[in-house]
Design a protein around this motif. Structure first.
Motif, short mmCIF file in Angstrom:
data_model
loop_
_atom_site.label_atom_id
_atom_site.label_comp_id
_atom_site.label_asym_id
_atom_site.label_seq_id
_atom_site.Cartn_x
_atom_site.Cartn_y
_atom_site.Cartn_z
N ALA A 1 -0.37 3.78 15.12
CA ALA A 1 -0.26 3.69 13.81
C ALA A 1 0.34 4.90 13.19
N PHE A 2 0.27 6.34 13.42
CA PHE A 2 0.32 7.37 13.11
C PHE A 2 1.64 7.12 12.73
N ALA A 3 2.44 7.43 14.42
CA ALA A 3 3.93 7.15 14.47
C ALA A 3 4.71 6.26 13.85
N ARG A 4 3.98 5.05 13.76
CA ARG A 4 4.63 3.68 12.67
C ARG A 4 4.83 4.64 10.93
N LEU A 5 3.91 4.67 11.13
CA LEU A 5 3.83 5.26 9.37
C LEU A 5 4.66 6.27 9.12
N LEU A 6 4.45 7.74 10.27
CA LEU A 6 5.47 8.54 10.10
C LEU A 6 7.37 8.23 10.33
N ALA A 7 7.22 6.92 10.71
CA ALA A 7 8.42 6.62 10.95
C ALA A 7 9.45 5.86 9.74
N GLU A 8 8.09 4.78 9.00
CA GLU A 8 8.10 4.84 7.87
C GLU A 8 8.40 5.50 6.72
N MET B 1 0.70 -1.16 -0.30
CA MET B 1 -0.10 0.48 0.09
C MET B 1 0.97 1.70 0.35
N THR B 2 0.85 1.98 -0.85
CA THR B 2 1.17 3.11 -1.19
C THR B 2 1.36 4.29 0.29
N ARG B 3 1.99 5.32 0.58
CA ARG B 3 2.47 5.92 1.79
C ARG B 3 0.93 6.94 1.83
N MET B 4 0.84 7.78 0.76
CA MET B 4 -0.54 8.22 0.36
C MET B 4 -2.03 7.09 0.83
N ASN B 5 -2.12 6.26 0.29
CA ASN B 5 -2.81 4.73 0.85
C ASN B 5 -2.90 5.02 1.88
N GLN B 6 -2.39 5.08 2.61
CA GLN B 6 -2.08 4.26 3.91
C GLN B 6 -2.43 5.64 5.02
N TRP B 7 -2.00 7.23 4.47
CA TRP B 7 -2.82 8.20 5.55
C TRP B 7 -3.73 8.66 4.97
N ARG B 8 -4.74 8.23 4.12
CA ARG B 8 -6.34 8.08 3.38
C ARG B 8 -6.66 6.55 4.49
N ARG B 9 -6.51 6.00 4.14
CA ARG B 9 -7.20 4.79 5.02
C ARG B 9 -7.45 5.07 6.80
N LEU B 10 -6.50 5.68 7.33
CA LEU B 10 -6.71 6.18 8.64
C LEU B 10 -7.10 7.26 8.43
N ALA B 11 -7.13 8.53 7.71
CA ALA B 11 -8.42 9.40 8.30
C ALA B 11 -9.41 9.07 7.54
N ALA B 12 -10.02 7.99 6.20
CA ALA B 12 -11.03 7.58 7.31
C ALA B 12 -12.03 6.93 7.47
N ALA B 13 -10.64 6.14 8.02
CA ALA B 13 -11.70 5.65 9.29
C ALA B 13 -12.07 6.26 10.68
N LEU B 14 -11.54 8.01 10.52
CA LEU B 14 -11.48 8.58 11.63
C LEU B 14 -12.70 9.39 10.97
N ALA B 15 -12.97 9.56 10.03
CA ALA B 15 -14.62 10.54 9.08
C ALA B 15 -15.64 10.16 10.24
N ASP B 16 -15.72 9.34 10.35
CA ASP B 16 -16.84 9.41 11.24
C ASP B 16 -16.49 9.37 12.50
N PRO B 17 -17.99 10.20 13.17
CA PRO B 17 -17.63 10.83 14.21
C PRO B 17 -17.45 9.73 15.60
N HIS B 18 -18.35 8.93 15.23
CA HIS B 18 -18.61 7.73 16.34
C HIS B 18 -17.16 7.22 16.45
N ARG B 19 -17.03 6.59 15.23
CA ARG B 19 -15.79 5.26 14.81
C ARG B 19 -14.72 6.55 15.82
N ALA B 20 -14.10 7.76 15.64
CA ALA B 20 -12.94 9.28 15.59
C ALA B 20 -13.43 9.38 17.39
#
Length: 152
Positions: A60-67, A1-20
Motif C-alpha cells: 500500500a505505501f509503495a503503491r501510494l508513493l508510486a502513484e 480519493m485524494t492523495r492526502m485522504n489516502q495517507w490519512r486512511r493508512l495512518a488512521a488504520a495504524l493509529a491503534d496499537p493492536h492494529r499496528a
C-alpha cells in the motif's frame, strides 16, 4: 480519493496499537493469533488496503508513493513557496541566481525606496534584507544621494 485522504486512511488504520502490531506481524510474515480482536484488526487493515483478504501485507505505501511521486523543485523554485522567497540560499552562486530572478521583476526605471519596497514585498517578508542583497550583488544601484534605486 485524494492523495492526502489516502495517507490519512493508512495512518488512521495504524493509529491503534493492536492494529499496528497486527500489521507488523503481517509484514514479517508471522502467524496471527486466532482471536476475535485480531480478526477485527485484520478486517480494518484490509479495508484500509494494508493487508489482503488472507491477512498478508500489501504494498500500500509503495503503491501510494508510486502513484504520487514527490515533486522535485528546480531552479529558483527551490527557495520559493507560493511564489514568495521562503529562504535565502547559503551558496553565493545559488543566491545570485535567486537575486537575478528578483531583479528581473523590477521595473527598468528609477524607483523610490518605497516603490522598491512595494515590489520586493510581493516576493518576501524581509524587504530590507532582499534590497541589501540586491545592492551588494550589483543588481540594484542606489543613487548617491539616496533618493532612488535603479535596476542594473
Amino acid at each position: 480519493m485524494t492523495r492526502m485522504n489516502q495517507w490519512r486512511r493508512l495512518a488512521a488504520a495504524l493509529a491503534d496499537p493492536h492494529r499496528a502490531e497486527t500489521w507488523a506481524r503481517a509484514l514479517l510474515g508471522q502467524e496471527q493469533p486466532d482471536d476475535k480482536r485480531t480478526r477485527k484488526a485484520l478486517d480494518e487493515l484490509a479495508a484500509a488496503g494494508l493487508v489482503d483478504a488472507d491477512g498478508r501485507a500489501t504494498d500500500a505505501f509503495a503503491r501510494l508513493l508510486a502513484e504520487n511521486p514527490a515533486v522535485t523543485r528546480e531552479g529558483v523554485d527551490r527557495w520559493l513557496r507560493d511564489g514568495r522567497i521562503d529562504s535565502f540560499p547559503a551558496r553565493p552562486k545559488d543566491r545570485l541566481e535567486l537575486l537575478r530572478w528578483v531583479a528581473a521583476r523590477l521595473p527598468e526605471r528609477e524607483l523610490t525606496e518605497a516603490e522598491v519596497g512595494e515590489h520586493l514585498s510581493l516576493v518576501t517578508g524581509d524587504v530590507a534584507t532582499l534590497r541589501r542583497y540586491l545592492v551588494d550583488a550589483g543588481l540594484l544601484h542606489r543613487a548617491a544621494d539616496g533618493s532612488g534605486y535603479r535596476r542594473a
